[in-house]
Design an enzyme around this catalytic site. Structure first.
Site, PDB file in Angstrom:
ATOM      1  N   HIS A   1       0.833  -1.206   0.000  1.00 23.19           N
ATOM      2  CA  HIS A   1       0.000   0.000   0.000  1.00 23.19           C
ATOM      3  C   HIS A   1       0.866   1.255   0.000  1.00 23.19           C
ATOM      4  O   HIS A   1       1.613   1.514   0.935  1.00 23.19           O
ATOM      5  CB  HIS A   1      -0.892  -0.022   1.249  1.00 23.19           C
ATOM      6  CG  HIS A   1      -1.875   1.099   1.331  1.00 23.19           C
ATOM      7  ND1 HIS A   1      -1.952   1.938   2.415  1.00 23.19           N
ATOM      8  CD2 HIS A   1      -2.815   1.514   0.461  1.00 23.19           C
ATOM      9  CE1 HIS A   1      -2.907   2.824   2.224  1.00 23.19           C
ATOM     10  NE2 HIS A   1      -3.453   2.584   1.039  1.00 23.19           N
TER      11      HIS A   1
ATOM     12  N   HIS B   1      -1.201  10.596  -2.793  1.00 23.92           N
ATOM     13  CA  HIS B   1      -2.488  10.141  -2.261  1.00 23.92           C
ATOM     14  C   HIS B   1      -3.432  11.294  -1.959  1.00 23.92           C
ATOM     15  O   HIS B   1      -4.600  11.292  -2.362  1.00 23.92           O
ATOM     16  CB  HIS B   1      -2.269   9.311  -0.995  1.00 23.92           C
ATOM     17  CG  HIS B   1      -3.554   8.924  -0.310  1.00 23.92           C
ATOM     18  ND1 HIS B   1      -4.148   9.704   0.658  1.00 23.92           N
ATOM     19  CD2 HIS B   1      -4.358   7.847  -0.477  1.00 23.92           C
ATOM     20  CE1 HIS B   1      -5.260   9.125   1.058  1.00 23.92           C
ATOM     21  NE2 HIS B   1      -5.416   7.994   0.388  1.00 23.92           N
TER      22      HIS B   1
END
Length: 636
Positions: free
Chosen positions: A250, A292
Site C-alpha cells: 500500500h 495520495h
C-alpha cells in the site's frame, strides 16, 4: 495423446469464452486446482473444460508428433519420456506446443540418476522450437531443498544465466521419486507448484511472441509422465489452490518509508511485494503524479492543492523529510518515472485513479502507461465508477478493480456491469460478510482486501478465500505467506532429519543421536552411507572415515512415501584425535606415547606409530582411523 496447441491471444479467448459457465463444473472437469477464470470486458466469463491443449502419457511408446528433440538423448521407455544429459554444461531439451500467454503446465518428474544434487530438470515456459536463446524455464534440482532448489531462470542471447527467483521445496526430489510439478503462467507472472503447493512466484518473465514449451535435463537422467498443458483465461489474479496471498504494498512500503515515493517502492520490492499500490492525480499542467492526498501539505514541505501546482513546482518539493531525516530529498514521482522504475527494476503496479477525473485526464494516464510499455503490468482501480468506465473505453486491455469502503448489495451484478477483474473492498467490511468472496469467485472476479496489517486479519481472510491483501506491511505479509507454506498439507506424509543438523561438521569427540521428525507416517527408515541405521541410536564417529557422509530418511504413510537426504562431515581435529587415543582400547603405554606426540603436534610420527602398532598395542580398526586423522592433520 497430444491435442493441437491453441492460440492464446486475448481476442481469441474472448471469442471462445463469451458466455459464462458453471465454475465448479469447469474446475472439476479440468482437475486443475484453483484454475484461473477469465474476467474481460464485456461481462466476466470462465474457460470451458476443453481447454486442455496437450495431454500426453506416452502410452503410444514413441515420441509424440510435433515434439522436437533439440539436443541430448530422448526416448520413450516404459511409458515415460526419458531425457539424458551426460554433462552439467549440457542443457538438453525437447520442444513442443504453440505459444500460450495464459496457461498451466504440469508434469510428473522423476530423477532416475543425477551427477549431483545440483543437477536439474525443468519445464520450458517460453522456448523457440529450435531451442535457440533466449528461453525461460522453471527448474527443479535433484536436491530441491537447497535455497535454489527451485528457480525461474532465463538463458540469454549471450548464453548466460539470468536467474530471477529462487526457492526451496519441502523435501528433496532425489532419485527414484515421482514429483508432480506445475507452473501457472499469466503473461510475465508465474507460480511454481511442487506437489500441489506454491513454492515460488515471479513477475519477471520476459515473454516472446512465438515461443512454445519444452522439457529440459541437465547432468541427469530424468523421466517425465502425464504432461498436461491447460490454456487459462487471462485473469491470473484469482488465487489458485495451494497458493498464498498476492502481496500488494500500500503506497509502497509505507510503514517503512515515505509513501508513494520510489524509495518506498524499492523497499517494498525487496520485501517481496508482488504489486505496488499507488495513487495518481494530475498536476495543473496535466502531468500525472503519484500522490495520495488532494494537497501536498501532509507528505511534503510544501502547501497547496496538487491540481493547483505545476509539475515543476511539485518536483521541487521534499517528499521524504516528513517521514524521517534519512529520506530528505525524496521527490514526488511522476507516473512515468514510477513505471520506468518498475519496468527496469521489476514489479507491477496497482494504480488507483484518485478522485474525479475527466475522460481526457484518464486518457493521459493511459497514454503514459502505453508510452512506458507497461500495459501488461498495470492494474487500474478506483472508487470512482466514471474513472473505471473511461479506462474501460480507452484501454480495454487494462484490468479493472472497484474500490469500496462498504459492500454493495450485489457486488456480482456491479462487477458484470463494469467489466471488473477484481472487487476491492475494505477488509473489515469484507470480514463482516465473507460469503461474498465465493459469490464473486463464481463469477470469475478476484477479491483484493484493503488495508490489512495484522496477522489475525490475514488469517481470517485466508480462510475466507480472499485473493490478495493490500497492506502497509508487505515484508511481514510476505513472511506470513512463507510460514503458511511451511505447514504440512492435511494428511501429507513428511519426513525431516533433525540430528545431525544439516551440513554439520563434527569431530570424533561428538556423539549425536540420530533423530528424524515425520508426520502421517506408519514407518520411518534411515540409512547411513547406504547401510541401515536406527533412529534414536547414538552415532559413533570414532569408526567413520573423515569426510562427508549421507543420511537418507524415508517415511511411508497412508498418502504415500516421503524421503529426504541430509549430509554431515566428520573432520579431523586435535581434540577428536585425542578422544580416539583415549577411548579406543589402546594399551596404556601406547596412550602415554601418543598423547605426548599429540601435544607436541608431531602428527606424522603419531601416524607411523599407529601403523606399526596396529593389532598389537592398538586395536587394528582404531589404528586405521588414528593414522588417517593424524596424516590429515600433518598435511594441514
Amino acid at each position: 495423446m497430444t491435442v493441437s496447441p491453441a492460440r492464446a491471444t486475448r481476442g481469441h479467448l474472448a471469442a471462445r469464452f463469451g458466455s459464462r459457465t458453471r465454475v465448479a463444473a469447469a474446475l472439476a472437469a479440468l482437475a486443475v486446482p484453483g484454475a484461473a477464470l477469465v474476467v474481460a470486458s464485456p461481462p466476466p466469463a470462465v474457460a470451458e473444460p476443453t481447454d486442455v491443449v496437450i495431454a500426453e502419457d506416452f502410452s503410444a511408446g514413441t515420441l509424440p508428433a510435433g515434439w522436437r528433440v533439440v539436443d541430448g538423448t530422448w526416448k520413450v521407455e516404459n511409458g515415460r519420456l526419458l531425457g539424458t544429459s551426460a554433462s552439467s554444461s549440457a542443457n538438453n531439451k525437447v520442444t513442443f506446443g504453440g505459444h500460450l500467454t495464459d496457461f498451466r503446465f504440469e508434469a510428473t518428474v522423476r530423477f532416475e540418476s543425477a551427477q549431483s544434487a545440483a543437477r536439474w530438470a525443468a519445464l520450458g515456459l517460453d522456448v523457440p522450437a529450435d531451442g535457440s536463446t533466449p528461453w525461460w524455464i522453471a527448474t527443479m534440482r535433484s536436491g530441491s531443498t537447497a535455497s535454489n532448489g527451485l528457480e525461474f531462470a532465463q538463458r540469454t542471447t549471450a548464453n548466460a544465466w539470468n536467474v530471477t527467483n529462487t526457492g526451496s521445496a519441502p523435501y528433496a526430489a532425489n532419485t527414484g521419486r515421482d514429483v508432480r510439478v506445475a507452473v501457472e503462467v499469466h503473461g510475465n507472472q508465474a507460480r511454481w507448484f511442487f506437489d500441489g503447493t506454491e513454492r515460488l512466484r515471479t513477475s519477471s518473465l520476459q515473454r516472446s511472441t512465438g515461443g512454445g514449451l519444452g522439457l529440459f535435463v541437465n547432468g541427469a537422467a530424468v523421466s517425465f509422465d502425464d504432461v498436461k498443458v491447460t490454456e487459462l483465461p487471462p485473469n491470473g489474479y484469482l488465487r489458485p489452490a495451494g497458493s498464498p496471498f498476492t502481496v500488494i504494498a500500500h503506497r509502497g512500503a509505507s510503514s517503512a518509508a515515505p509513501e508513494n515515493t520510489l524509495v518506498a517502492q524499492e523497499i517494498a520490492r525487496r520485501a517481496g511485494a508482488d504489486w505496488i499500490e499507488n495513487d495518481v492525480q494530475p498536476s495543473r499542467d496535466g502531468v500525472p503524479f503519484i500522490l495520495h492526498d488532494g494537497t501536498v501539505d501532509r507528505t511534503t514541505n510544501g502547501t497547496g492543492n496538487l491540481r493547483d501546482l505545476t509539475s515543476a513546482q511539485l518536483k521541487a518539493l521534499d517528499a521524504g523529510s516528513w517521514f524521517a531525516p534519512q529520506y530528505a530529498g525524496a521527490r514526488i514521482p511522476t507516473l512515468a518515472e514510477q513505471l520506468a522504475d518498475l519496468r527496469t527494476r521489476g514489479g507491477n503496479l496497482l494504480l488507483e485513479i484518485k478522485g474525479r477525473h475527466t475522460k481526457d485526464e484518464v486518457a493521459k494516464i493511459v497514454q503514459v502507461i502505453r508510452d512506458e510499455r507497461m500495459t501488461d503490468r498495470v492494474f487500474v482501480q478506483s472508487f470512482e465508477v466514471d474513472a473505471l468506465r473511461h479506462s474501460r473505453e480507452l484501454a480495454p486491455e487494462l484490468p479493472l478493480g472497484l474500490l469500496r469502503s462498504t459492500l454493495d448489495a450485489d457486488p456480482v451484478a456491479l462487477a458484470k456491469e463494469l467489466g471488473l477483474t477484481a472487487y476491492n473492498p475494505d477488509g473489515n467490511a469484507l470480514l463482516a460478510r465473507p460469503s461474498v468472496i465465493a459469490d464473486l469467485h463464481r463469477a470469475g472476479v478476484a477479491v483484493m482486501a484493503w488495508t490489512m496489517d495484522s496477522a489475525g486479519q490475514w488469517q481470517r481472510l485466508e480462510q475466507a478465500g480472499a485473493d490478495a491483501i493490500i497492506t502497509n506491511r508487505p515484508a511481514e505479509l510476505a513472511g506470513w505467506n512463507a510460514a503458511l507454506l511451511q505447514r504440512p498439507q492435511p494428511g501429507a506424509t513428511t519426513v525431516t532429519i533433525t540430528s545431525p543438523a544439516p551440513a554439520a561438521h563434527l569431530d570424533r569427540a561428538q556423539s549425536p543421536v540420530l533423530a528424524v521428525a515425520a508426520t502421517e507416517a506408519d514407518t520411518v527408515t534411515l540409512t547411513l552411507d547406504g547401510k541401515p541405521v536406527t533412529v534414536g541410536e547414538k552415532l559413533n564417529l570414532a569408526t567413520l572415515g573423515a569426510g562427508p557422509h549421507t543420511l537418507v530418511a524415508t517415511a511411508t504413510g497412508p498418502t504415500g512415501t516421503a524421503s529426504t537426504t541430509g549430509t554431515f562431515t566428520v573432520t579431523a581435529s586435535q581434540a577428536g584425535l585425542g578422544y580416539l587415543v583415549l577411548t579406543s582400547g589402546v594399551d596404556r603405554k601406547a596412550v602415554a606415547w601418543m598423547t605426548k606426540k599429540l601435544g607436541d603436534g608431531k602428527y606424522a610420527d603419531l601416524a607411523k606409530y599407529a601403523d606399526r602398532e596396529a593389532g598389537k598395542l592398538i586395536p587394528a580398526e582404531a589404528a586405521r582411523v588414528i593414522a588417517a586423522d593424524a596424516r590429515t592433520l600433518a598435511g594441514k
